[in-house]
Enzyme design. Structure first.
Site, PDB file in Angstrom:
ATOM      1  N   HIS A  86       0.848  -1.196   0.000  1.00  0.00           N
ATOM      2  CA  HIS A  86       0.000   0.000   0.000  1.00  0.00           C
ATOM      3  C   HIS A  86       0.879   1.240   0.000  1.00  0.00           C
ATOM      4  O   HIS A  86       1.810   1.343   0.804  1.00  0.00           O
ATOM      5  CB  HIS A  86      -0.923   0.007   1.230  1.00  0.00           C
ATOM      6  CG  HIS A  86      -2.184  -0.776   1.018  1.00  0.00           C
ATOM      7  ND1 HIS A  86      -3.379  -0.426   1.582  1.00  0.00           N
ATOM      8  CD2 HIS A  86      -2.428  -1.889   0.278  1.00  0.00           C
ATOM      9  CE1 HIS A  86      -4.325  -1.274   1.199  1.00  0.00           C
ATOM     10  NE2 HIS A  86      -3.762  -2.194   0.415  1.00  0.00           N
ATOM     11  N   TYR A 142      -9.138   5.970   7.353  1.00  0.00           N
ATOM     12  CA  TYR A 142      -9.254   6.329   8.774  1.00  0.00           C
ATOM     13  C   TYR A 142     -10.327   7.414   8.858  1.00  0.00           C
ATOM     14  O   TYR A 142     -10.220   8.443   8.196  1.00  0.00           O
ATOM     15  CB  TYR A 142      -7.927   6.875   9.300  1.00  0.00           C
ATOM     16  CG  TYR A 142      -6.866   5.817   9.525  1.00  0.00           C
ATOM     17  CD1 TYR A 142      -6.105   5.320   8.464  1.00  0.00           C
ATOM     18  CD2 TYR A 142      -6.628   5.290  10.793  1.00  0.00           C
ATOM     19  CE1 TYR A 142      -5.143   4.347   8.656  1.00  0.00           C
ATOM     20  CE2 TYR A 142      -5.653   4.307  10.997  1.00  0.00           C
ATOM     21  CZ  TYR A 142      -4.924   3.845   9.931  1.00  0.00           C
ATOM     22  OH  TYR A 142      -3.974   2.870  10.133  1.00  0.00           O
ATOM     23  N   PRO A 151      -4.106   0.898  18.653  1.00  0.00           N
ATOM     24  CA  PRO A 151      -3.839   0.415  17.294  1.00  0.00           C
ATOM     25  C   PRO A 151      -4.016   1.465  16.184  1.00  0.00           C
ATOM     26  O   PRO A 151      -3.753   1.195  15.043  1.00  0.00           O
ATOM     27  CB  PRO A 151      -4.831  -0.733  17.112  1.00  0.00           C
ATOM     28  CG  PRO A 151      -5.831  -0.587  18.178  1.00  0.00           C
ATOM     29  CD  PRO A 151      -5.222   0.187  19.273  1.00  0.00           C
ATOM     30  N   LYS A 186       1.009   0.234  15.037  1.00  0.00           N
ATOM     31  CA  LYS A 186       2.399   0.104  15.498  1.00  0.00           C
ATOM     32  C   LYS A 186       2.679  -1.108  16.391  1.00  0.00           C
ATOM     33  O   LYS A 186       3.824  -1.485  16.572  1.00  0.00           O
ATOM     34  CB  LYS A 186       2.792   1.369  16.275  1.00  0.00           C
ATOM     35  CG  LYS A 186       2.914   2.604  15.390  1.00  0.00           C
ATOM     36  CD  LYS A 186       3.982   2.437  14.333  1.00  0.00           C
ATOM     37  CE  LYS A 186       3.812   3.407  13.177  1.00  0.00           C
ATOM     38  NZ  LYS A 186       4.287   2.857  11.928  1.00  0.00           N
ATOM     39  N   TYR A 190       4.020   6.760   9.867  1.00  0.00           N
ATOM     40  CA  TYR A 190       3.140   5.643   9.528  1.00  0.00           C
ATOM     41  C   TYR A 190       3.911   4.520   8.825  1.00  0.00           C
ATOM     42  O   TYR A 190       3.732   3.342   9.146  1.00  0.00           O
ATOM     43  CB  TYR A 190       1.992   6.122   8.630  1.00  0.00           C
ATOM     44  CG  TYR A 190       0.865   5.108   8.506  1.00  0.00           C
ATOM     45  CD1 TYR A 190       0.860   4.166   7.477  1.00  0.00           C
ATOM     46  CD2 TYR A 190      -0.178   5.076   9.427  1.00  0.00           C
ATOM     47  CE1 TYR A 190      -0.151   3.222   7.362  1.00  0.00           C
ATOM     48  CE2 TYR A 190      -1.197   4.129   9.322  1.00  0.00           C
ATOM     49  CZ  TYR A 190      -1.177   3.206   8.296  1.00  0.00           C
ATOM     50  OH  TYR A 190      -2.187   2.255   8.195  1.00  0.00           O
TER      51      TYR A 190
HETATM   52  P1  FAS Z   1       1.419 -11.436  22.037  1.00  0.00           P
HETATM   53  O1  FAS Z   1       0.472 -11.016  23.117  1.00  0.00           O
HETATM   54  O2  FAS Z   1       0.941 -11.523  20.640  1.00  0.00           O
HETATM   55  O3  FAS Z   1       2.007 -12.884  22.384  1.00  0.00           O
HETATM   56  C1  FAS Z   1       2.370 -13.218  23.716  1.00  0.00           C
HETATM   57  C2  FAS Z   1       2.328 -14.738  23.827  1.00  0.00           C
HETATM   58  O4  FAS Z   1       2.775 -15.095  25.146  1.00  0.00           O
HETATM   59  C3  FAS Z   1       0.926 -15.304  23.671  1.00  0.00           C
HETATM   60  O5  FAS Z   1       0.940 -16.390  22.776  1.00  0.00           O
HETATM   61  C4  FAS Z   1       0.555 -15.740  25.084  1.00  0.00           C
HETATM   62  O6  FAS Z   1      -0.279 -16.866  25.092  1.00  0.00           O
HETATM   63  C5  FAS Z   1       1.909 -16.081  25.667  1.00  0.00           C
HETATM   64  N1  FAS Z   1       1.947 -16.021  27.128  1.00  0.00           N
HETATM   65  C6  FAS Z   1       1.366 -15.100  27.938  1.00  0.00           C
HETATM   66  N2  FAS Z   1       1.643 -15.386  29.228  1.00  0.00           N
HETATM   67  C7  FAS Z   1       2.437 -16.495  29.231  1.00  0.00           C
HETATM   68  C8  FAS Z   1       3.051 -17.265  30.250  1.00  0.00           C
HETATM   69  N3  FAS Z   1       2.904 -16.963  31.538  1.00  0.00           N
HETATM   70  N4  FAS Z   1       3.781 -18.349  29.884  1.00  0.00           N
HETATM   71  C9  FAS Z   1       3.947 -18.672  28.577  1.00  0.00           C
HETATM   72  N5  FAS Z   1       3.383 -17.980  27.563  1.00  0.00           N
HETATM   73  C10 FAS Z   1       2.635 -16.903  27.897  1.00  0.00           C
HETATM   74  N6  FAS Z   1      -1.062  -4.138  16.486  1.00  0.00           N
HETATM   75  C11 FAS Z   1      -0.956  -3.519  15.297  1.00  0.00           C
HETATM   76  O7  FAS Z   1       0.161  -3.184  14.873  1.00  0.00           O
HETATM   77  N7  FAS Z   1      -2.058  -3.255  14.532  1.00  0.00           N
HETATM   78  C12 FAS Z   1      -3.304  -3.656  14.934  1.00  0.00           C
HETATM   79  O8  FAS Z   1      -4.269  -3.447  14.237  1.00  0.00           O
HETATM   80  C13 FAS Z   1      -3.468  -4.330  16.165  1.00  0.00           C
HETATM   81  N8  FAS Z   1      -4.696  -4.771  16.560  1.00  0.00           N
HETATM   82  C14 FAS Z   1      -4.801  -5.431  17.747  1.00  0.00           C
HETATM   83  C15 FAS Z   1      -6.049  -5.926  18.173  1.00  0.00           C
HETATM   84  C16 FAS Z   1      -6.157  -6.607  19.395  1.00  0.00           C
HETATM   85  C17 FAS Z   1      -7.510  -7.140  19.835  1.00  0.00           C
HETATM   86  C18 FAS Z   1      -5.021  -6.791  20.220  1.00  0.00           C
HETATM   87  C19 FAS Z   1      -5.132  -7.482  21.570  1.00  0.00           C
HETATM   88  C20 FAS Z   1      -3.799  -6.312  19.805  1.00  0.00           C
HETATM   89  C21 FAS Z   1      -3.676  -5.644  18.562  1.00  0.00           C
HETATM   90  N9  FAS Z   1      -2.439  -5.185  18.098  1.00  0.00           N
HETATM   91  C22 FAS Z   1      -2.298  -4.544  16.916  1.00  0.00           C
HETATM   92  C23 FAS Z   1      -1.261  -5.383  18.882  1.00  0.00           C
HETATM   93  C24 FAS Z   1      -0.773  -6.807  18.693  1.00  0.00           C
HETATM   94  O9  FAS Z   1      -0.695  -7.104  17.360  1.00  0.00           O
HETATM   95  C25 FAS Z   1       0.520  -6.953  19.453  1.00  0.00           C
HETATM   96  O10 FAS Z   1       1.351  -5.828  19.275  1.00  0.00           O
HETATM   97  C26 FAS Z   1       1.309  -8.199  19.069  1.00  0.00           C
HETATM   98  O11 FAS Z   1       0.497  -9.323  19.263  1.00  0.00           O
HETATM   99  C27 FAS Z   1       2.559  -8.243  19.964  1.00  0.00           C
HETATM  100  O12 FAS Z   1       3.132  -9.485  19.838  1.00  0.00           O
HETATM  101  P2  FAS Z   1       3.844 -10.174  21.104  1.00  0.00           P
HETATM  102  O13 FAS Z   1       4.693  -9.186  21.780  1.00  0.00           O
HETATM  103  O14 FAS Z   1       4.411 -11.434  20.592  1.00  0.00           O
HETATM  104  O15 FAS Z   1       2.659 -10.465  22.154  1.00  0.00           O
HETATM  105  C1  PHB Z   2      -6.018  -3.804  10.777  1.00  0.00           C
HETATM  106  O1  PHB Z   2      -6.154  -4.050   9.571  1.00  0.00           O
HETATM  107  O2  PHB Z   2      -6.276  -4.651  11.686  1.00  0.00           O
HETATM  108  C2  PHB Z   2      -5.512  -2.440  11.200  1.00  0.00           C
HETATM  109  C3  PHB Z   2      -4.976  -1.598  10.248  1.00  0.00           C
HETATM  110  C4  PHB Z   2      -4.506  -0.344  10.632  1.00  0.00           C
HETATM  111  C5  PHB Z   2      -4.598   0.040  11.964  1.00  0.00           C
HETATM  112  C6  PHB Z   2      -5.136  -0.821  12.924  1.00  0.00           C
HETATM  113  C7  PHB Z   2      -5.599  -2.065  12.540  1.00  0.00           C
HETATM  114  O3  PHB Z   2      -4.151   1.272  12.355  1.00  0.00           O
END
Ligand code: FAS
Ligand code: PHB
Length: 404
Positions: free
Chosen positions: A75, A203, A295, A299, A387
């Protein structure tokens, strides 16, 4: 109790843990991943959707970019809809050709898990009662899996266990400082197998609240609505979601919107959160274990990737070049980039969401700020360069031993 030894014990197999494992494997550095959930559960998580160019480059370095190259959508711009008008931010023109790639975090996770299986690397899924010990001296990890108790002795522990993980919680209170801002609203997200309303992300800043039109492919769309924190997902039928989204869109997008049944629907709270420092002796925190961003700036996943770029580089430097420089610099280098992404994510959230506490004056100021940003090349450039992702300051290592 079965006792194992490794160089690096990685807690968590989300994007941070899996990517670190893959980069250490490529450098021939032995490690073990310990994950509390099942592999299926981890692979099914639906979260982020946008990859910065530096994240794509890192996945290429990790050797897991084949599917991404085939199905990722490059994109070159995003749209901002305000006052019923769409304004395109030409990301590539404003950043000397940089772009972002639309590619779901779910796919990134699956690609990394596939690579891990192919390399037959050690991962303990469904590990229970995971604890980390003695990480200022002789670190080790204990846990139970299938009623078998394990102790993993290691040189380092990588806390990649997300916001609710055990690693940050294990740091003595007097050794850690956290910074937090909780936003008074959440994002109601829907995934549906319908074509996206537009070729690029939209957005939306509207009087009814923020909305985001995103996608996962040309046939699968991802939409978000700002909702009060008190809302529950059960209160939002698909029909209600689509109606409210239309109310926030401009006439053209309303016309083009294709609706359909949701295949996932959930509400995520929004917060800004940072831990300082990010290293505690032989324990490193990376990704959501160390920081959370709203989000709005896309980032979260990308910050996890940059932490892992710094951490993998530091560990490779330690084991291959016998230098502790990267380890010593890890926290400061990560936090420099983390805080800039926190600022951008806070700024985009502040600019595009409705806050009930806003006075009429606050609203006017916000409209003027958005009008300036959208109406000036300097304003658009500051949005675009944040961005697409700020650069890493990282050492590259040539002639690494080839992974076995
Ligand atoms: P994660 O949370 O992904 O992974 C951590 C792992 O550790 C999990 O598998 C968990 O089960 C495990 N764990 C936890 N406790 C433990 C323990 N005690 N023992 C062993 N394992 C354990 N980011 C964006 O950039 N754009 C988005 O649009 C976006 N949307 C999101 C929407 C939602 C609903 C959420 C919750 C997050 C969103 N994020 C977004 C942020 C998300 O993508 C995180 O930044 C990303 O998952 C980070 O990855 P990790 O640091 O690996 O953490
Ligand atoms: C998504 O596609 O999940 C998404 C894209 C851009 C954002 C947040 C979420 O800023």
């Amino acid at each position: 109790m079965e006792i194992l030894k490794t160089k690096v014990a990685i807690i968590g197999s989300g994007p941070a843990g899996l990517l670190l494992g893959q980069l250490l494997y490529k450098a021939g550095i032995e490690h073990i991943i310990i994950e509390q959930k099942s592999a299926d559960y981890v692979a099914a998580r639906i979260r982020a959707g946008i990859l910065e160019q530096v994240s794509v480059d890192l996945l290429k370095e990790a050797g897991v970019d084949q599917h991404l190259n085939e199905f990722g959508l490059p994109h070159h711009g995003i749209e901002i809809l305000t006052g019923g008008e769409k304004h395109r931010i030409d990301l590539s023109a404003l950043t000397q050709g940089k772009q972002v790639t639309v590619y779901g975090q779910t796919e990134v996770t699956k690609d990394l898990m596939q690579a891990r299986r192919e390399a037959d690397l050690t991962t303990f899924y469904e590990a229970q009662n995971v604890k980390i010990h003695d990480f200022y001296a002789q670190p080790y990890v204990t846990f139970t899996q299938n009623d078998q108790q394990y102790q993993i002795r290691c040189d380092f522990i990588a806390g990649c266990d997300g916001y609710h993980g055990v690693c940050r919680a294990s740091v003595p209170q007097d050794k850690i400082k956290t910074f937090e801002k909780v936003y008074p609203f959440g994002w109601l997200g829907i995934l549906a197998d319908v074509p996206p309303v537009s070729d690029e992300l939209i957005y939306v800043q509207s009087e009814r609240g923020f909305a985001l039109c995103s996608m996962r492919s040309n046939t699968r769309s991802r939409y978000y609505l700002q909702v009060p924190l008190t809302d529950r997902v059960e209160e939002w039928s698909d029909e209600r979601f689509w109606e409210e989204l239309k109310n926030r869109l401009d006439a053209e997008s309303r016309e083009n919107l294709v609706t359909g049944p949701s295949i996932e629907k959930s509400i995520a709270p929004l917060r800004s959160f940072v831990t300082e420092p990010m290293r505690f002796g032989h324990l490193f925190l990376a990704g959501d274990a160390a920081h959370i961003v709203p989000p709005t700036g896309a980032k979260g996943l990308n910050l996890a990737a940059s932490d892992i770029a710094y951490l993998s580089s530091a560990l490779i430097e330690y084991y291959i070049n016998n230098s502790e420089q990267g380890i010593i610099e890890y926290s400061e280098k990560c936090l420099k980039r983390v805080w800039k992404a926190e600022r951008f994510s806070w700024w985009m959230t502040h600019l595009l969401h409705r806050f009930e506490t806003e006075s009429d004056f606050d609203l006017k100021i916000k409209q003027a700020e958005l009008a300036y940003i959208l109406g000036s090349e300097a304003g658009q450039t500051t949005l675009a360069e944040n961005y697409v992702g700020l650069p890493y300051e990282i050492k590259k290592f040539e002639n690494l031993p080839k992974a076995s």
